[in-house]
Design a protein around this motif. Sequence first.
Motif, mmCIF file in Angstrom:
data_model
loop_
_atom_site.group_PDB
_atom_site.id
_atom_site.type_symbol
_atom_site.label_atom_id
_atom_site.label_comp_id
_atom_site.label_asym_id
_atom_site.label_seq_id
_atom_site.Cartn_x
_atom_site.Cartn_y
_atom_site.Cartn_z
ATOM 1 N N THR A 115 0.818 -1.212 0.000
ATOM 2 C CA THR A 115 0.000 0.000 0.000
ATOM 3 C C THR A 115 0.854 1.265 0.000
ATOM 4 N N PRO A 116 1.782 1.428 0.963
ATOM 5 C CA PRO A 116 2.618 2.642 0.889
ATOM 6 C C PRO A 116 3.478 2.686 -0.366
ATOM 7 N N VAL A 129 1.183 3.862 -3.266
ATOM 8 C CA VAL A 129 0.815 5.283 -3.137
ATOM 9 C C VAL A 129 1.988 6.174 -3.534
ATOM 10 N N CYS A 148 2.539 6.060 -7.328
ATOM 11 C CA CYS A 148 1.562 6.892 -8.046
ATOM 12 C C CYS A 148 1.926 8.373 -7.954
ATOM 13 N N ILE A 149 2.334 8.810 -6.765
ATOM 14 C CA ILE A 149 2.712 10.221 -6.575
ATOM 15 C C ILE A 149 3.920 10.563 -7.444
#
Length: 476
Positions: free
Chosen positions: A197-198, A201, A204-205
């Motif tokens: 998950t991290p 994220v 994507c950023i």
Amino acid sequence: MAKDARLPTVLEVVGVLVLFIVIMFSFMNLLELPIQLALFTSWFMVIGLGIWLGFHYKKLQDGLLQGISNGMEAVLILITVGALIGTWVAGGIVPSIIFYGLSVINPSIFLFATVIICALTSLATGTSFGTVGTAGIAMIGIGQGFGIPLPLVAGAVISGAYVGDKLSPLSDTTVMTSSLTKVNIIEHIKSMLRVSTPAFVITCILFLLVGFFYVGNNVDLTQAEEAMGALQNHFNIAWYMLIPPLIVIALLALKQPSIPTITFGALLGAIWAFAFQGIPFLDAIQTSYGGYSIESGVEFMDTLLNTGGMVSMLEVILLILLALGLGGLMEVTGILRVICETLLKWADNAGKVTLSTLIAAFFGNFFGGAAYVSVITGSKITEENYERLNIDRRVLSRNTEAGGTITTPMVPWSDGGVFMATTLGVSTMAYLPFLWFHFLVIIITVIYGFTGKFIWYTNDEYDSGDYDKNKVTSQV
């Protein structure tokens, strides 16, 4: 092991590994010879060691054949994906996806959208190969139309594709890892989410920032407009061209077997080529074997669309077979066993155990050439240390995927590395720096290991309150 054979010493193992790296580097960089020849030469290096250790040649050959057998599913998938790409280009399916992508997607968010689209596709289907062979090649076409560097696009495609390969309950490597480590598949996925998950994220950023500050200011839409015009001139572009990929994705999501599903998708492509592109049916079927050929007048579109067919995968298949055979020889001669025993002596805390699992799994890709080999080496070589230190098997399963599944496309001669490079038309070393999701998963996994974050022990209660140890340690 043969009756009079012995295990290699640590020094002999180190010597073989160093010589293997020297052979690979020399053939590929100094002599500019095909990587297939480097792997073939390495066979006889390991066979020579085996005979030195006292093995009979027949035993070594059996190990080689067993190694090849372990990865035959990947070879069969490659053949079917080659057929699918050929008919999907001929049927106007891939051209339509590229056309609509160029029409709809803003160049500034294209890389971000690519990660999301490929992640959703892989989560729904459970296959990175299927995702890259369908959505991936379309994203490459769109990215090329926007003039975005292809290694960057390939990095976004592969980063997204491996989200599902790692987390989907439909993924063969996810199921295989949970089975090998005796961890319930849902608990295995929940454990991986702590890392993925991290990592996702942040990935994507990063791609969003690159899109805004680099791509957004450097896109020349002239090339995209030329590509769209060429596509409209040579293909019937319509919404119903999207039906075959939707059917294939739905079938894979319903847990239908990959090989017949992809083959059915290739047949649909041939039917679409006949029905909507005016190609004689036998010629449409022929594209599943020999690929598609086009002269659109736009050079990069011709390069992209003159592709596909089973024959396009022959060099790739040879490479994978040679790599798998080398992995089998490494197993039968005891090289992997010696590495296992060495890691067992060294890893005496959670951080070292985590690192040892990553290394053992990576060895499976580096010397075995396949994700299936990597999850076996990662789990089986190091599982004894988890038991000795009372570390929960959910940590073992999570670390195995981080070192095995995730590192597969990073090795140029592994099944994943070869498939990604061949399908996307970008070399492994070119896209490697942009596999941001993969690097983040590895980094976060190591951080967790050495800080103790999300490292559970067998006498701990699961933090969600519903952890059942009997359930977790049951076979899938």
